[in-house]
Write a protein that holds these residues in place. Sequence first.
Motif, short mmCIF file in Angstrom:
data_model
loop_
_atom_site.label_atom_id
_atom_site.label_comp_id
_atom_site.label_asym_id
_atom_site.label_seq_id
_atom_site.Cartn_x
_atom_site.Cartn_y
_atom_site.Cartn_z
N ASN A 16 0.80 -1.22 0.00
CA ASN A 16 0.00 0.00 0.00
C ASN A 16 0.84 1.27 0.00
O ASN A 16 0.34 2.34 0.33
CB ASN A 16 -0.95 0.02 1.20
CG ASN A 16 -0.23 -0.16 2.53
OD1 ASN A 16 0.99 -0.24 2.57
ND2 ASN A 16 -0.98 -0.23 3.61
N GLY A 17 2.13 1.20 -0.34
CA GLY A 17 2.89 2.43 -0.47
C GLY A 17 4.35 2.30 -0.09
O GLY A 17 4.82 1.23 0.33
N LEU A 18 5.06 3.42 -0.23
CA LEU A 18 6.46 3.54 0.18
C LEU A 18 6.51 4.36 1.46
O LEU A 18 5.96 5.46 1.53
CB LEU A 18 7.29 4.23 -0.90
CG LEU A 18 8.74 4.55 -0.53
CD1 LEU A 18 9.55 3.26 -0.42
CD2 LEU A 18 9.36 5.50 -1.55
N PHE A 19 7.20 3.83 2.49
CA PHE A 19 7.30 4.49 3.78
C PHE A 19 8.75 4.88 4.01
O PHE A 19 9.64 4.04 3.93
CB PHE A 19 6.82 3.56 4.90
CG PHE A 19 5.38 3.16 4.75
CD1 PHE A 19 4.40 3.78 5.50
CD2 PHE A 19 5.01 2.16 3.86
CE1 PHE A 19 3.07 3.42 5.36
CE2 PHE A 19 3.69 1.80 3.71
CZ PHE A 19 2.70 2.43 4.47
N VAL A 20 8.99 6.16 4.26
CA VAL A 20 10.32 6.69 4.51
C VAL A 20 10.37 7.13 5.97
O VAL A 20 9.68 8.07 6.35
CB VAL A 20 10.64 7.87 3.57
CG1 VAL A 20 12.06 8.38 3.81
CG2 VAL A 20 10.46 7.46 2.10
N ILE A 21 11.17 6.44 6.77
CA ILE A 21 11.18 6.64 8.22
C ILE A 21 12.51 7.24 8.64
O ILE A 21 13.57 6.68 8.33
CB ILE A 21 10.94 5.31 8.95
CG1 ILE A 21 9.62 4.67 8.49
CG2 ILE A 21 10.93 5.51 10.47
CD1 ILE A 21 9.44 3.24 8.95
N ASP A 22 12.47 8.36 9.32
CA ASP A 22 13.66 8.96 9.89
C ASP A 22 14.10 8.13 11.08
O ASP A 22 13.36 7.98 12.05
CB ASP A 22 13.38 10.40 10.31
CG ASP A 22 14.64 11.16 10.70
OD1 ASP A 22 15.32 10.72 11.66
OD2 ASP A 22 14.93 12.18 10.08
N LYS A 23 15.31 7.57 11.02
CA LYS A 23 15.76 6.66 12.07
C LYS A 23 15.98 7.36 13.40
O LYS A 23 15.85 6.75 14.47
CB LYS A 23 17.03 5.95 11.62
CG LYS A 23 16.82 5.00 10.46
CD LYS A 23 18.06 4.17 10.16
CE LYS A 23 19.19 5.00 9.62
NZ LYS A 23 20.35 4.18 9.20
#
Length: 337
Positions: A16-23
Amino acid sequence: MDIEHDAQHLYVARGNGLFVIDKATGEETVFSAREGTLDYTPISLAMYGDDLWIGTAEGKVLCYNDCSIQTYDWDINGHVTNIAFDSKGNMYVSSIAGRGYRIIIQTKTVEEQIETFNRLSGGITGHLCIDGNDALWIGNYFGTVMTKYGLGKYIKGKGTQYMISDNPDWPGYYVMSMTVDDDGCMWYLNYGNSETGNWLTKIEDDEVAESYECPCYGWDMMFDRQQRLWMLGSNGPLFMMKNGVFSNYSCSEETNLWTCIDIDGDDIYIGTDIGVLKFNEENFEMVQTGLSTPSGIASMTAAKATTSPIFDLQGRRLSGKPEKGIYIQDGKKRIVK
């Protein structure tokens, strides 16, 4: 579907999508058709320099950098299931249709189509990896005669060689998992029927250097910086191999399928049907990803989606819910009886 990372971010491709997570902060940027910020369905990821390359279910390849997405249409037939890069700036992609493509990153052009498995064998390309000599290795599974064509090796000018067919003494049958160690040697994990079993094999200079009977046939595996090899059971546990000795780590989270692995320093990320697991110091925890905020900013025309896409267990997008069987929607495994 796939996980990658760079120094600052963790990237997660879900149905359901691309998730970009700030570590550092946990802040999440979401690109999704449902929210109108992404036209395509990401299913495979690979880092090259500062760019994240994304293979999609629609046959397009995307390049993500700093919240901007560039779309490339190279007439790829079918899902872009795997992406790999060699040291010379060549990108290799495989598709669900049994074809591979060698793309020159500098010019963004397709230079050559590659045979990923024998046309009579059928199957699915499960993994691509580049060894220390810049040879492309191809792992295949399913099909009718994968005993011979489960492991391919492509070299420019020589085409694709089927290594198990040419070396019948090598452990054979389906090949899903492959990786390369710090010495540039390729490792593959085959699985098959009760006669062949599961074998983890190291190839050095086109010869079997080591081979161990393996307790799992996971979808993915990777070396950490200590050169310990981590592998996934099909629904757990997490296995680790060092010098031919296997250890395993069980997880209490209720999952049905483990699909991919990424290692970032001491953190091991595992893709499952319910989300991403993070393993560190023998402990598991869930990494939360959601679609609560349409925070993605994409340089493309968004296509609104009324329903989230549906996939089979091999990552192939379906036109609708099957009348019977198992499918994946919104990253979750569902069953129709």
